[in-house]
Motif scaffolding. Sequence first.
Motif: not given
Length: 458
Positions: A262-263, A284-290, A316-324
């Motif tokens: 699952e995402e 500032v930073q684009r988010g990526q799902p884990g 399996l992979k930590e999400p990357v937060p999106q920073i505004i």
Amino acid sequence: MIQCDKKKFVHKLTNLQKSVHLLLTGSRKKFLLLLLIPLLAALAFFGQAGCAVVLNGEVLAVAADRETAKAAVEEYLTMLERTGGMPVTLNDEIKYRPTWKLQKTVSDKKEIRRLLAGALGKYEATGIFVDGKMVAVVKDNGSGKRVLEKLLNTYDNRGNGNVSFKQKVELKPVAAGKAELLSVEEAVERIRFGGTEPRTYTVKEGDTLWDVAAAVHLPVEELLQANPDLKPETMQIGREIKISRTSPLVDVLTTYTDTRREEILYRVQEKVSPDLFLGERKLVQRGQPGWREVVYNITLENGVEKSKEVLREKVLKEPVPQIIAKGNRKLLAFRGGNGRLAYPTVGGIVSPFGERWGRTHEGVDIGANYGSPVVAAEAGRVLRAGYRGGYGLCIDIAHGNGVVTRYAHLSSAAVKPGQRVERGQFIGRSGSSGNSTGPHLHFEVRVNGVPKNPSLFI
């Protein structure tokens, strides 16, 4: 033939002979002994009387004793009671009487029940009971077990699930006529579709009509026919959808474990930036799902998911937060007191800031009528008041700190370069000069020559 223990028979016969010998004397002793021996043998042979089961005056069977006969009859009446659902009394027609006749002695209660059933036109069969209520009758216990196996296997598509009945299901002996007996397939069909209550499905978050159709194994067209008022585009969470006009007489529960990938949605974080003006936002930073692997314990009822419990999960992979980044810098020390520029004319914004016709629209278009008054958005000094290419008649006002406001496509100007103006002061009238498709005011806000979205400040 009636079975008799040989040793007991000889012992009884000897005792009888001795008793008669003591009683008899004289020349007749031998003659009388010869006459009595067969009678004594018969008495010894029939030393225990049997019990005849008599139905309507006819001997149906002879039991070894009254207790065996009566127990067999009572068991048969109990079967009749289970079949009909009410007490049954046949004691007036069934009699028990001792007998010395040389008849076949039946010591087996099951055989007595079979003979009694045949005489009454009801045969021993197997009833399938759900929560104490009989729902079908088959010929024997083996057929009943096959019916239950087929019902369970109907919803065990994976072959690795734990399948059970929701209600209490029992197989019991009953008495039934041949016309009442069902084949295994007929019994399965009756139990699966014999209920009158319609089955329903409760809409969950994220469900579409096609998801529901797949979950209940029905075509979308059939769902729409059963729910004529249902509109797929307005389907609400919690709505109950009819998925059949009948219901099963017994519910089958299937539980199994399922591993799914699952995402994991990323979070959106905001931070304040002093480099941005109040109202401005910047990615500032684009988010990526884990991704995560989840093991669920899933419960189905008649093939429809009823509950889902998380047994364990592994990221399996930590999400990357999106920073505004959002600004807190004030454009100017506004005199208006509300922290915003004054609206420069009457009318709404008809074309916003941003991409338009393949290029950046560096301001906003306000739909003012031809000749509508235009005022200064804030106090400052006039930098320009004249024609400027596609802007037509244009006025630029400097407000300090690199902030400039521009008013374009004017029909007339009421100020001159170098003139000091106040917030809300009349500076000209709207028009359609320059590259314009009709009367309006083009309004820009620039900071150190960089265009900013005026909607953030007016």
